[in-house]
Write a protein that holds these residues in place. Sequence first.
Motif: not given
Length: 626
Positions: A237, A242, A245-246, A265, A268-269
């Motif tokens: 991320a 993102l 990463a997702e 996660f 990071n969002c």
Amino acid sequence: MWALRRASAKSIKVQGLRSRTVHTCDALDSASGYVKAKLGNSKGPEFTHVRWSTFERFYRTVQIPARFSLGSCSLSSQSGARSGGEEEDNLEDGFSELETSEISETLKDSHLASDNELLSEPELSDDNDDVEEEASENELISGTETDVTERISQEKRFPSALFKAIMDDPTQSVNHALDKFMADGMDLNRSEISHAMLNLRKRRMYMKALQLLEWLESNKRLDFVERDYASRVDLIAKVRGLQKAESYMDSIPKSCSGEVVYRTFLANCVAANNVRKAEEVFNKMKDLDFPATAFACNQLLLLYKRIDKKKIADVLLFMEKENVRPSPFTYKILIDTKGQSNDIAGMDQIVDTMKAEGVEPDFRTQAILARHYAAGGLKEKAGAVLKDMEGGNLKSNRGVCRFLLPLYADLGNADEVGRIWNICESKPTLGECLAAVEAWGKLKKIEEAEDVFERMLKTWKKLSSRHYSVMLKVYTNHKMLSKGKDLVKKMGDSGCHIGPLTWDALVKLYVEAGEVEKADVILQKAVQHNQGKPLFSSYMAIMEKYAKRADVHNAEKMFHRMRQAGYVSRARPYQTLLEAYMNAKAPAYGIRERMKADNIFPNKSLAAQLAQVDAFRKTAVSDLLD
């Protein structure tokens, strides 16, 4: 939580509520304080399932989005997700002092080193508490807080051989360094890997840290557990964004795809200010029956504090529904939000509640209080807090000095800054030096700031761009263009990596000197060289100057470049763009449709701007002519 809401209710009675209109701090009061009057039947279908008897005034003054369901315990970003206008004005780079100081819970570095910014130079502070905080929650996912503390202690005695091998490799290739490390018969155990990861993260060398994990996974040199996968999600991320990463999360075995991965996660969002994705991840965690935690709720509180303070109420309602106990960081967020809204009485109420709940304010919380007291003109209260922070013996309480220096400067108290610096001067830490440079700069004592910075150059072999940027900011604030140029040249000659923080200071330096075109060129070159993602404030500094000049063409160009950089769905750029059209006395065709596409819903001030640039606006004269 109940006591927190009761305490904040008092400030509602003091301030009162305007009919159908709620200020940001009023909304927070209503959400974070229990109203003593009991509720009869809830009004509106979206509230019929709520059984609490404490929110009548809140429901009657704040419209919670219908898609936010307490029954299903979920959040949704719908109309009204942006408050816009004045609330965005304080965003600047998206982080306040509160957020940047609490690295463990906010993942500050993912904002400063986002997407493409791969810092390659040491960015160390020799204050261990920073390192421990950075590692304790998410920054070092692969171990517990106790493990991290032990590893930091061990690191001082036994430097990581793996880290040294990575740094000393002549090819600068992590894969080559690891292959050679194994060929030399070195021991690659989990402890060695943890030490290397800690050192790489401390220096924000996220790409190298990610390459290390990728090599370990592909070569099956480590049995990955959930925290290892979470660490990789975090690094992806930071380095690749993102979306990547997702996508990686989909490949993680279900047995290792638990709450730690998702909360990483989520953080990071939030660091990326991506409201829609953060809410989506939060809801997904509920769907997966992960327990509601203060950490996850704090992330949303932090996000809404930056983007839409009114939605803080939704999170507090959720926390009450799920019986989530506020953490010390929850109180910090609420205190800082009150302070930003200039609601000093409400801020004090939350502090009283915090103490009543057995949570004593730490020096970071005290620093937040002192900063807001100073900003509100309450110098005596701020001074009292600072004296309390000092404790009985400041020499044995050196950890607070780097907080005290800039705070005393905010009060304009040069004598106190000098006194604190005299305590540190014999053997200062790097953090104390940076704080002293900042403090002397605030007091317009440029020579003193330069003396401290020169001492830093002599004491530490190689300073990072972050350290140079503190001095550069001093020159920027005082429009010292020539000295700023010389400092940047010195940075380049020293081989220092120049990244977004430096660009931001440099851009503002030229903007303040009236050379906005030069600032524009600098920012454009930085993007072209793909050396990182410029800060939001860098774009805004240039765009605002173009708007004042009524230069619609360049304002639109800067707006487009901000979108390309990923800074979308914010009200402030639209406000600045509309200002350019207003100053140019030109109509802005299609601006409402553009805002709607970006999910920006105008508040009162933004609506007034839209009316002035409406190409089809009807006036008394136009009606006569028609």
